[in-house]
Scaffold this active site. Structure first.
Site, PDB file in Angstrom:
ATOM      1  CB  CYS A   1      -0.888  -0.016   1.247  1.00  0.00           C
ATOM      2  SG  CYS A   1      -1.715   1.540   1.592  1.00  0.00           S
ATOM      3  CD  GLU A   2      -0.158   5.062  -4.137  1.00  0.00           C
ATOM      4  OE1 GLU A   2      -0.972   5.980  -4.323  1.00  0.00           O
ATOM      5  OE2 GLU A   2       0.515   4.567  -5.048  1.00  0.00           O
ATOM      6  CG  HIS A   3      -2.584   5.543   0.714  1.00  0.00           C
ATOM      7  ND1 HIS A   3      -3.749   4.938   0.307  1.00  0.00           N
ATOM      8  CD2 HIS A   3      -2.303   6.480  -0.223  1.00  0.00           C
ATOM      9  CE1 HIS A   3      -4.154   5.485  -0.817  1.00  0.00           C
ATOM     10  NE2 HIS A   3      -3.303   6.420  -1.161  1.00  0.00           N
ATOM     11  CG  HIS A   4      -1.255   3.149   5.643  1.00  0.00           C
ATOM     12  ND1 HIS A   4      -2.351   2.943   4.824  1.00  0.00           N
ATOM     13  CD2 HIS A   4      -1.593   4.148   6.481  1.00  0.00           C
ATOM     14  CE1 HIS A   4      -3.319   3.771   5.168  1.00  0.00           C
ATOM     15  NE2 HIS A   4      -2.890   4.520   6.168  1.00  0.00           N
TER      16      HIS A   4
ATOM     17  CD  GLN B   1      -7.984  -4.881  -4.201  1.00  0.00           C
ATOM     18  OE1 GLN B   1      -7.643  -4.934  -3.030  1.00  0.00           O
ATOM     19  NE2 GLN B   1      -9.031  -5.536  -4.668  1.00  0.00           N
TER      20      GLN B   1
ATOM     21  CG  HIS C   1      -6.073  -3.725   1.409  1.00  0.00           C
ATOM     22  ND1 HIS C   1      -5.336  -2.956   0.541  1.00  0.00           N
ATOM     23  CD2 HIS C   1      -6.962  -4.403   0.640  1.00  0.00           C
ATOM     24  CE1 HIS C   1      -5.777  -3.154  -0.691  1.00  0.00           C
ATOM     25  NE2 HIS C   1      -6.765  -4.036  -0.649  1.00  0.00           N
TER      26      HIS C   1
ATOM     27  CB  CYS D   1      -3.130  -0.196   5.591  1.00  0.00           C
ATOM     28  SG  CYS D   1      -4.156  -0.362   4.130  1.00  0.00           S
TER      29      CYS D   1
END
Length: 187
Positions: free
Chosen positions: A83-86, A125, A153, A155
């Site tokens: 995940c690019e956010h976390h 995703q 996920h 996250c």
């Protein structure tokens, strides 16, 4: 297709960042049990981001010969992405397929490489599903195609709402399969 160029991992900078992170977390990166951690983490991320270096134009070359235009569908291709956010992993299975058209047919392992190329990147995703679909359309020019990702996920399971094991499904279909999808793409 919106492919990003190969992202070279600077291991020296990565190791320094991990050392700084460990210090920021109140840990001593020079402690015996953590001494090799920065190098291991840099190596981990170099592997984890290897998808940026996969050339899909080289992978998705049609097979020679006249092959019957029958649907080709691979189900439950396992993948792990980040995940690019976390920077937390998400993992699941992909079902991808196509009805050969102008671009011909490719080897089955090449379809797995498409999934890997996009999973082994910083990702969300929804974008990953779109990128796989675009790769099928761009290189194979199929009469119909489908992409379905089903993933869990971490996250979402390990932070925030802390709800583990909730699968997320993303489905994209094109051509005649949009109105009448083959069984593996039906929800």
């Amino acid at each position: 297709m919106t492919d990003q160029p190969f992202a070279h991992v600077d291991r020296t900078a990565s190791e320094a960042a991990v050392r700084a992170l460990l210090r920021g977390l109140g840990q001593n990166p020079d402690a015996p049990e953590l001494r090799d951690t920065p190098a291991r983490v840099a190596e981990f991320w170099a592997e984890r981001l290897a998808g940026y270096g996969i050339d899909l134009s080289a992978e998705l070359k049609p097979l020679p010969g006249d092959l019957a235009p029958v649907p080709v569908i691979l189900e439950r291709i396992p993948f792990v992405s980040t995940c690019e956010h976390h920077l937390a992993p998400f993992e699941g299975h992909a079902t991808i397929g196509y009805l050969p058209g102008a671009g011909g047919t490719v080897g089955l392992s090449k379809l797995v490489r498409v999934v890997q190329a996009y999973a082994w990147r910083l990702q969300v995703q929804e974008r990953m599903a779109q990128q796989i679909a675009e790769a099928l359309q761009t290189y194979l020019r199929p009469a119909a195609w489908g992409v379905q990702l089903l993933a869990v996920h971490t996250c979402m399971g390990h932070r925030g709402v802390k709800t583990p094991d909730v699968p997320v499904r993303t489905t994209l279909l094109g051509g005649p399969w949009e109105a009448n999808p083959p069984v593996p793409f039906r929800i």
